[in-house]
Design a protein around this motif. Structure first.
Motif, PDB file in Angstrom:
ATOM      1  N   ILE A 143       0.736  -1.260   0.133  1.00  0.00           N
ATOM      2  CA  ILE A 143       0.079   0.068  -0.020  1.00  0.00           C
ATOM      3  C   ILE A 143       0.662   1.228   0.147  1.00  0.00           C
ATOM      4  CG2 ILE A 143      -2.132  -1.064   1.089  1.00  0.00           C
ATOM      5  CD1 ILE A 143      -1.216  -0.026   3.746  1.00  0.00           C
ATOM      6  N   THR A 144       2.081   1.065  -0.206  1.00  0.00           N
ATOM      7  CA  THR A 144       2.847   2.213  -0.138  1.00  0.00           C
ATOM      8  C   THR A 144       3.875   2.252  -1.569  1.00  0.00           C
ATOM      9  OG1 THR A 144       4.638   1.444   1.459  1.00  0.00           O
ATOM     10  CG2 THR A 144       2.915   2.844   2.044  1.00  0.00           C
ATOM     11  N   ALA A 145       5.299   1.756  -0.917  1.00  0.00           N
ATOM     12  CA  ALA A 145       5.967   1.622  -2.353  1.00  0.00           C
ATOM     13  C   ALA A 145       5.610   0.301  -3.111  1.00  0.00           C
ATOM     14  CB  ALA A 145       7.556   1.611  -1.763  1.00  0.00           C
ATOM     15  N   LEU A 146       6.115   0.190  -4.221  1.00  0.00           N
ATOM     16  CA  LEU A 146       5.646  -0.859  -5.213  1.00  0.00           C
ATOM     17  C   LEU A 146       4.224  -1.043  -5.092  1.00  0.00           C
ATOM     18  CD1 LEU A 146       7.534  -2.914  -6.904  1.00  0.00           C
ATOM     19  CD2 LEU A 146       7.115  -4.491  -5.192  1.00  0.00           C
ATOM     20  N   LEU A 147       3.486   0.016  -5.310  1.00  0.00           N
ATOM     21  CA  LEU A 147       2.155   0.063  -5.014  1.00  0.00           C
ATOM     22  C   LEU A 147       1.295  -1.021  -5.977  1.00  0.00           C
ATOM     23  CD1 LEU A 147       1.091   3.860  -5.035  1.00  0.00           C
ATOM     24  CD2 LEU A 147       0.728   2.342  -3.136  1.00  0.00           C
ATOM     25  N   GLY A 148       0.658  -1.627  -5.262  1.00  0.00           N
ATOM     26  CA  GLY A 148      -0.315  -2.941  -6.042  1.00  0.00           C
ATOM     27  C   GLY A 148       0.483  -4.133  -6.195  1.00  0.00           C
ATOM     28  N   ALA A 149       1.537  -4.395  -5.664  1.00  0.00           N
ATOM     29  CA  ALA A 149       2.275  -5.585  -5.763  1.00  0.00           C
ATOM     30  C   ALA A 149       1.638  -6.589  -4.650  1.00  0.00           C
ATOM     31  CB  ALA A 149       3.647  -5.412  -5.078  1.00  0.00           C
ATOM     32  N   VAL A 150       1.220  -7.748  -5.148  1.00  0.00           N
ATOM     33  CA  VAL A 150       0.326  -8.548  -4.566  1.00  0.00           C
ATOM     34  C   VAL A 150       0.977 -10.127  -4.284  1.00  0.00           C
ATOM     35  CG1 VAL A 150      -1.975 -10.001  -4.850  1.00  0.00           C
ATOM     36  CG2 VAL A 150      -1.462  -7.459  -5.646  1.00  0.00           C
ATOM     37  N   GLY A 151       0.690 -10.489  -3.287  1.00  0.00           N
ATOM     38  CA  GLY A 151       1.343 -11.976  -3.043  1.00  0.00           C
ATOM     39  C   GLY A 151       0.134 -12.846  -2.062  1.00  0.00           C
ATOM     40  N   VAL A 152       0.374 -14.075  -2.148  1.00  0.00           N
ATOM     41  CA  VAL A 152      -0.382 -15.006  -1.343  1.00  0.00           C
ATOM     42  C   VAL A 152       0.438 -15.765  -0.522  1.00  0.00           C
ATOM     43  CG1 VAL A 152      -1.860 -16.958  -1.470  1.00  0.00           C
ATOM     44  CG2 VAL A 152      -1.938 -15.301  -3.318  1.00  0.00           C
ATOM     45  N   VAL A 153       0.012 -15.923   0.873  1.00  0.00           N
ATOM     46  CA  VAL A 153       1.017 -16.472   1.896  1.00  0.00           C
ATOM     47  C   VAL A 153       0.909 -18.026   1.523  1.00  0.00           C
ATOM     48  CG1 VAL A 153       1.052 -16.930   4.291  1.00  0.00           C
ATOM     49  CG2 VAL A 153       0.474 -14.791   3.524  1.00  0.00           C
ATOM     50  N   PRO A 154       2.051 -18.844   1.569  1.00  0.00           N
ATOM     51  CA  PRO A 154       2.006 -20.111   0.992  1.00  0.00           C
ATOM     52  C   PRO A 154       1.063 -21.088   2.298  1.00  0.00           C
ATOM     53  CG  PRO A 154       4.232 -19.526   1.813  1.00  0.00           C
ATOM     54  CD  PRO A 154       3.260 -18.236   1.586  1.00  0.00           C
ATOM     55  N   GLN A 155       1.068 -22.266   1.552  1.00  0.00           N
ATOM     56  CA  GLN A 155       0.276 -23.160   2.717  1.00  0.00           C
ATOM     57  C   GLN A 155       1.232 -23.527   3.820  1.00  0.00           C
ATOM     58  OE1 GLN A 155      -2.655 -24.483   3.020  1.00  0.00           O
ATOM     59  NE2 GLN A 155      -3.423 -23.782   0.615  1.00  0.00           N
ATOM     60  N   VAL A 156       2.759 -23.618   3.632  1.00  0.00           N
ATOM     61  CA  VAL A 156       3.510 -23.914   4.855  1.00  0.00           C
ATOM     62  C   VAL A 156       4.210 -22.610   4.834  1.00  0.00           C
ATOM     63  CG1 VAL A 156       5.416 -25.459   5.738  1.00  0.00           C
ATOM     64  CG2 VAL A 156       3.347 -26.351   4.286  1.00  0.00           C
ATOM     65  N   ILE A 157       4.185 -21.911   6.070  1.00  0.00           N
ATOM     66  CA  ILE A 157       5.103 -21.016   6.488  1.00  0.00           C
ATOM     67  C   ILE A 157       5.273 -20.789   7.897  1.00  0.00           C
ATOM     68  CG2 ILE A 157       3.157 -19.094   6.549  1.00  0.00           C
ATOM     69  CD1 ILE A 157       5.080 -17.069   5.557  1.00  0.00           C
ATOM     70  N   GLU A 158       6.243 -20.180   8.539  1.00  0.00           N
ATOM     71  CA  GLU A 158       6.625 -20.085  10.063  1.00  0.00           C
ATOM     72  C   GLU A 158       5.674 -19.002  10.342  1.00  0.00           C
ATOM     73  OE1 GLU A 158      10.848 -19.353  10.771  1.00  0.00           O
ATOM     74  OE2 GLU A 158      11.354 -20.136   8.783  1.00  0.00           O
ATOM     75  N   GLU A 159       5.707 -18.827  11.743  1.00  0.00           N
ATOM     76  CA  GLU A 159       5.072 -17.939  12.180  1.00  0.00           C
ATOM     77  C   GLU A 159       5.419 -16.467  11.566  1.00  0.00           C
ATOM     78  OE1 GLU A 159       4.667 -15.746  16.350  1.00  0.00           O
ATOM     79  OE2 GLU A 159       4.224 -17.776  16.573  1.00  0.00           O
ATOM     80  N   ALA A 160       4.317 -15.768  10.965  1.00  0.00           N
ATOM     81  CA  ALA A 160       5.043 -14.444  10.517  1.00  0.00           C
ATOM     82  C   ALA A 160       3.961 -13.449  10.469  1.00  0.00           C
ATOM     83  CB  ALA A 160       4.960 -14.738   9.001  1.00  0.00           C
ATOM     84  N   TYR A 161       4.422 -12.034  10.604  1.00  0.00           N
ATOM     85  CA  TYR A 161       3.634 -11.056  10.724  1.00  0.00           C
ATOM     86  C   TYR A 161       3.883  -9.945   9.354  1.00  0.00           C
ATOM     87  CZ  TYR A 161       3.369 -13.099  15.361  1.00  0.00           C
ATOM     88  OH  TYR A 161       2.901 -13.708  16.620  1.00  0.00           O
ATOM     89  N   VAL A 162       2.948  -8.845   9.251  1.00  0.00           N
ATOM     90  CA  VAL A 162       3.271  -7.931   8.273  1.00  0.00           C
ATOM     91  C   VAL A 162       3.541  -6.545   8.843  1.00  0.00           C
ATOM     92  CG1 VAL A 162       1.711  -9.182   6.587  1.00  0.00           C
ATOM     93  CG2 VAL A 162       0.741  -7.526   8.108  1.00  0.00           C
ATOM     94  N   ASN A 163       4.291  -5.823   7.931  1.00  0.00           N
ATOM     95  CA  ASN A 163       4.616  -4.460   8.625  1.00  0.00           C
ATOM     96  C   ASN A 163       3.543  -3.582   8.060  1.00  0.00           C
ATOM     97  OD1 ASN A 163       5.240  -3.762   5.908  1.00  0.00           O
ATOM     98  ND2 ASN A 163       7.236  -2.976   6.213  1.00  0.00           N
TER      99      ASN A 163
END
Length: 449
Positions: A300-320
């Motif tokens: 929602i700031t730099a690289l506006l509109g870049a989109v990703g999907v969290v994978p099925q297997v991932i460690e505990e993770a948070y977003v900034n």
């Protein structure tokens, strides 16, 4: 390639053996550090670090100079060397006079000892860059000092031999650059094809003969008649963004902290090779920004509109705070369908619209909730996603092969320069120059196909 018959120890581990007839001289005895400070008024050719391409010595022009103030003047055939982050190998051999701004050393070679092109290649060599980089100080902005660099001993061949070597490297690097440009053009073509078929799939479906109707959204145009149009908020359980001020929780271990650098403008898969770690605070604020498999992440700031999907297997993770986290209702919508649409050319158009053509800084969560997307049945979404990903795999496989060739060529160019300017190979005769590896290696890689 042919080697020199008579060699001697240089006395420097990084340099190794050099031809016997190449004297060793400290840099301070062969070049002059130019410290002629000057304001930039009236000087048309200005060079900052961003104007020098890493590892190649190519000048990158900028339409509007991004700097002002005092710099050091240079003349044609001086050599410019960046002492900031020397591992980036930013070295320039200017063809005209100008002004260098920033942490750039302006070196004027003694013309009785040095051909400026040979000096350029010598300072660009991986051997020289490595030893300079080993001397840096400062963790966040590592830089080298002239007091260290000037004491380095470099081999100084006879001028006539320097010119032969410089001519050889000019020819070979030019050929390699043409191959690299060709491969980059192929990569760009693959990316355009990738975007084109994704765009077609998410706006037309898999049956191009199906009846169509107006979507009711000007920029979206027509869609299959049985598709609906929805707002993102109507297919989501909740939408939020990361918390501010988490830098104090950064750590070498702990949970993953997803940032904009983990998103891509060309893929909906997260980039998880360069991760920041955090020890998150306890409580609801941390839980609110913790991701789950299949969550949708949007910059929602730099690289506006870049989109990703969290994978099925991932460690505990948070977003900034620069990423919107969208938890979709997976009973009615496929996360990768939404991601493919939003990352398609037509989907990205609305990000530009929401920022008033780029004049507005960033997107709000209100903007994210209002995003428009086509809405076929869940079964059709799944079929389209499967179709897209089969095609994407084939294109990405071809792109990966080209990228590997590009990296091999870049590494070879650096190795070639280093081997030649440190006297590990002899290119003095035209026979040696014409039969050397730069010609055969690209052929072995299939780069002339």
């Amino acid at each position: 390639m042919k080697q020199y018959e008579n060699v001697k120890e240089s006395g420097a581990e990084w340099l190794g053996k050099v031809p016997t007839h190449w004297p060793l001289k400290k840099l301070k005895h062969t070049v002059e550090l130019n410290s002629n400070e000057c304001a930039d008024e009236g000087i048309t050719f200005k060079v900052a670090l961003e104007n020098i391409e890493s590892g190649t010595g190519k000048h990158i022009p900028t339409e509007v100079p991004g700097f002002e103030g005092i710099g050091n003047t240079f003349q044609a055939d001086d050599v410019l060397f960046s002492k900031l982050r020397p591992y980036l190998a930013k070295v320039l051999h200017p063809k005209t006079s100008g002004i260098a701004v920033g942490e750039i050393l302006v070196l004027t070679p003694n013309k009785e000892l040095y051909d400026s092109r040979f000096l350029f290649y010598q300072l660009l060599s991986s051997a020289f860059i490595s030893v300079v980089d080993s001397s840096t100080y400062g963790s966040k902005m590592p830089r080298a000092s002239w007091s260290f660099i000037k004491e380095l001993q470099l081999p100084v061949p006879p001028l006539s031999e320097q010119r032969i070597i410089a001519n050889f490297l000019d020819r070979k690097t030019e050929k390699l650059e043409k191959l690299l440009t060709h491969k980059q053009d192929l990569l760009d073509l693959l990316q355009r094809k990738r975007q084109a078929f994704i765009n077609e799939a998410v706006t037309e479906g898999l049956n191009s003969l199906a009846p169509r109707k107006s979507s009711g959204v000007e920029w979206l145009g027509e869609l299959p008649a049985h598709w609906e149009v929805r707002r993102l908020k109507t297919v989501s359980q909740f939408i939020t963004s990361g918390s501010r001020g988490w830098a104090e929780y950064y750590s070498d271990e702990g949970s993953i902290f997803l940032r904009i650098g983990n998103l891509s403008s060309s893929s909906i898969d997260l980039k998880l090779h360069n991760l920041q770690r955090v020890t998150p605070p306890s409580g609801s604020e941390g839980e609110r920004t913790r991701v789950q498999p299949n969550d949708l992440l949007i910059s929602i700031t730099a690289l506006l509109g870049a989109v990703g999907v969290v994978p099925q297997v991932i460690e505990e993770a948070y977003v900034n705070q620069h990423i919107a986290l969208v938890r979709l209702n997976q009973d009615i919508v496929h996360p990768r369908w939404v991601a493919y649409f939003l990352s398609s050319p037509v989907g990205k158009h609305q990000f530009k619209t929401l920022t008033n053509g780029g004049t507005k800084e960033g997107l709000t969560l209100g903007d994210i909730t209002s995003l428009v997307l086509p809405y076929p049945s869940y079964e059709e979404q799944c079929s389209i996603v499967d179709y897209i990903e089969t095609r994407v795999r084939n294109i990405d496989k071809a792109a990966s092969a080209i990228l590997a060739q590009i990296e091999t060529l870049k590494a070879y160019r650096q190795a070639l320069i280093s081997e030649v300017v440190t006297g590990k190979v002899d290119v003095r005769t035209s026979a040696a120059a014409s039969s050397s590896a730069p010609k055969s290696m690209p052929q072995q890689l299939g780069l002339f196909e």
